[in-house]
Write an enzyme that holds these catalytic residues in place. Sequence first.
Site, PDB file in Angstrom:
ATOM      1  N   SER A  65     -34.211  -4.913  94.004  1.00 30.74           N
ATOM      2  CA  SER A  65     -35.477  -5.105  93.295  1.00 30.74           C
ATOM      3  C   SER A  65     -35.637  -4.121  92.147  1.00 30.74           C
ATOM      4  O   SER A  65     -35.047  -3.023  92.155  1.00 30.74           O
ATOM      5  CB  SER A  65     -36.609  -4.898  94.306  1.00 30.74           C
ATOM      6  OG  SER A  65     -37.851  -4.768  93.656  1.00 30.74           O
ATOM      7  N   ASN A  66     -36.480  -4.509  91.212  1.00 30.35           N
ATOM      8  CA  ASN A  66     -36.871  -3.573  90.140  1.00 30.35           C
ATOM      9  C   ASN A  66     -37.491  -2.311  90.742  1.00 30.35           C
ATOM     10  O   ASN A  66     -37.498  -1.260  90.106  1.00 30.35           O
ATOM     11  CB  ASN A  66     -37.837  -4.260  89.169  1.00 30.35           C
ATOM     12  CG  ASN A  66     -39.206  -4.553  89.758  1.00 30.35           C
ATOM     13  OD1 ASN A  66     -40.109  -3.721  89.689  1.00 30.35           O
ATOM     14  ND2 ASN A  66     -39.388  -5.719  90.363  1.00 30.35           N
TER      15      ASN A  66
ATOM     16  N   TYR B  80     -40.581   0.661 100.127  1.00 33.11           N
ATOM     17  CA  TYR B  80     -39.895  -0.601  99.868  1.00 33.11           C
ATOM     18  C   TYR B  80     -38.732  -0.387  98.888  1.00 33.11           C
ATOM     19  O   TYR B  80     -37.610  -0.852  99.128  1.00 33.11           O
ATOM     20  CB  TYR B  80     -40.913  -1.615  99.325  1.00 33.11           C
ATOM     21  CG  TYR B  80     -40.318  -2.856  98.727  1.00 33.11           C
ATOM     22  CD1 TYR B  80     -39.701  -3.812  99.537  1.00 33.11           C
ATOM     23  CD2 TYR B  80     -40.368  -3.089  97.349  1.00 33.11           C
ATOM     24  CE1 TYR B  80     -39.149  -4.959  98.979  1.00 33.11           C
ATOM     25  CE2 TYR B  80     -39.827  -4.236  96.792  1.00 33.11           C
ATOM     26  CZ  TYR B  80     -39.218  -5.165  97.603  1.00 33.11           C
ATOM     27  OH  TYR B  80     -38.673  -6.299  97.063  1.00 33.11           O
TER      28      TYR B  80
HETATM   29  C1  15L Z   1     -40.623  -7.241  94.230  1.00 29.17           C
HETATM   30  O1  15L Z   1     -39.616  -6.640  94.554  1.00 29.17           O
HETATM   31  C2  15L Z   1     -41.322  -8.099  95.185  1.00 29.17           C
HETATM   32  O2  15L Z   1     -40.472  -8.634  96.178  1.00 29.17           O
HETATM   33  C3  15L Z   1     -42.033  -9.213  94.474  1.00 29.17           C
HETATM   34  O3  15L Z   1     -42.781  -9.900  95.391  1.00 29.17           O
HETATM   35  C4  15L Z   1     -42.876  -8.675  93.332  1.00 29.17           C
HETATM   36  O4  15L Z   1     -43.889  -7.883  93.821  1.00 29.17           O
HETATM   37  C5  15L Z   1     -41.976  -7.961  92.369  1.00 29.17           C
HETATM   38  O5  15L Z   1     -41.197  -7.001  93.026  1.00 29.17           O
HETATM   39  C6  15L Z   1     -42.700  -7.305  91.202  1.00 29.17           C
HETATM   40  O6  15L Z   1     -42.421  -6.156  90.900  1.00 29.17           O
HETATM   41  O7  15L Z   1     -43.502  -7.973  90.557  1.00 29.17           O
END
Ligand code: 15L
Length: 270
Positions: free
Chosen positions: A107-108, A132
């Site tokens: 993820s970002n 997370y």
């Molecule tokens: C994520 O990693 C989440 O899984 C997604 O649901 C969004 O919250 C996203 O990042 C985000 O940064 O918008």
Amino acid sequence: MKTVLITGAAGDVASHLRRELAGKYKLRLSDKRKIEKQKGEQFIQADISKMADALKITKGVDAIVHLGGYSVEGPWEPIHKANIVGCYNIFEAARKNKVKRVLFATSNHAVGFYRRDQKIDHRVYIKPDGRYGVSKVFGEALGSLYSDKYGMEVYLMRIGNVNPKPLDRRRLSLWFSPRDLAQLVSIGIDHPDIKFEIVYGISGNQRAWYDNSNAARLGYKPQDDSEVYAKDFENEKPGHPVAEQHQGGIFCVVEEVPNPAAAPVKGKKK
Ligand code: 15L
């Protein structure tokens, strides 16, 4: 036709992916929640925090797209169970079942504490913005280990936000359209020469905070750009100053984020 396992198949990202990849691969889906499978799909209900389940779902597949897990900032216990234990189980089960390739949805938020005035590429040091984000970094580390030590082909996608349209101003920089998602995932499954790669899961957004040249090198040509939605958010009020300053946004300042699907959408009352 390759058999591809998609974990977390009941989630939003998987629902787009299933639609986009139907007919291209034999899809095996798994989730701890029950889902209705479409024609040509196989579904195995499984809890990836149990190794026996992880072994069952990964048996006999050519590639895994590991989307399953806890998907926002939140309490440690469920994050630990799904994203630490569950992610380990998937990599380890893949190794035991001799699965050649694993695509992992990081993820970002693994790099969310970079500032918005910085453009980062796939080589930057990690900067998670919460528990997370840390759990996603753990998955990235597993990917690195399993590639170096066991020769697994690993493709890490630091995903922005998958949605038919960007949800707010921040998401203009990390929006990932469903068809661009499908293209990036297909490259991860089919590219003949992947050992260990990190790519950003975003569309071709002019406002991107990411230099996605590694994805481009592998052949990624995004078709969408969030700029066409930019005026929808011209009047958006700024949020918390720390969130506004950093790429991870609200994840940088809060302990728990409600379901991002519930993020304010223009013209839609909560
Ligand atoms: C994520 O990693 C989440 O899984 C997604 O649901 C969004 O919250 C996203 O990042 C985000 O940064 O918008």
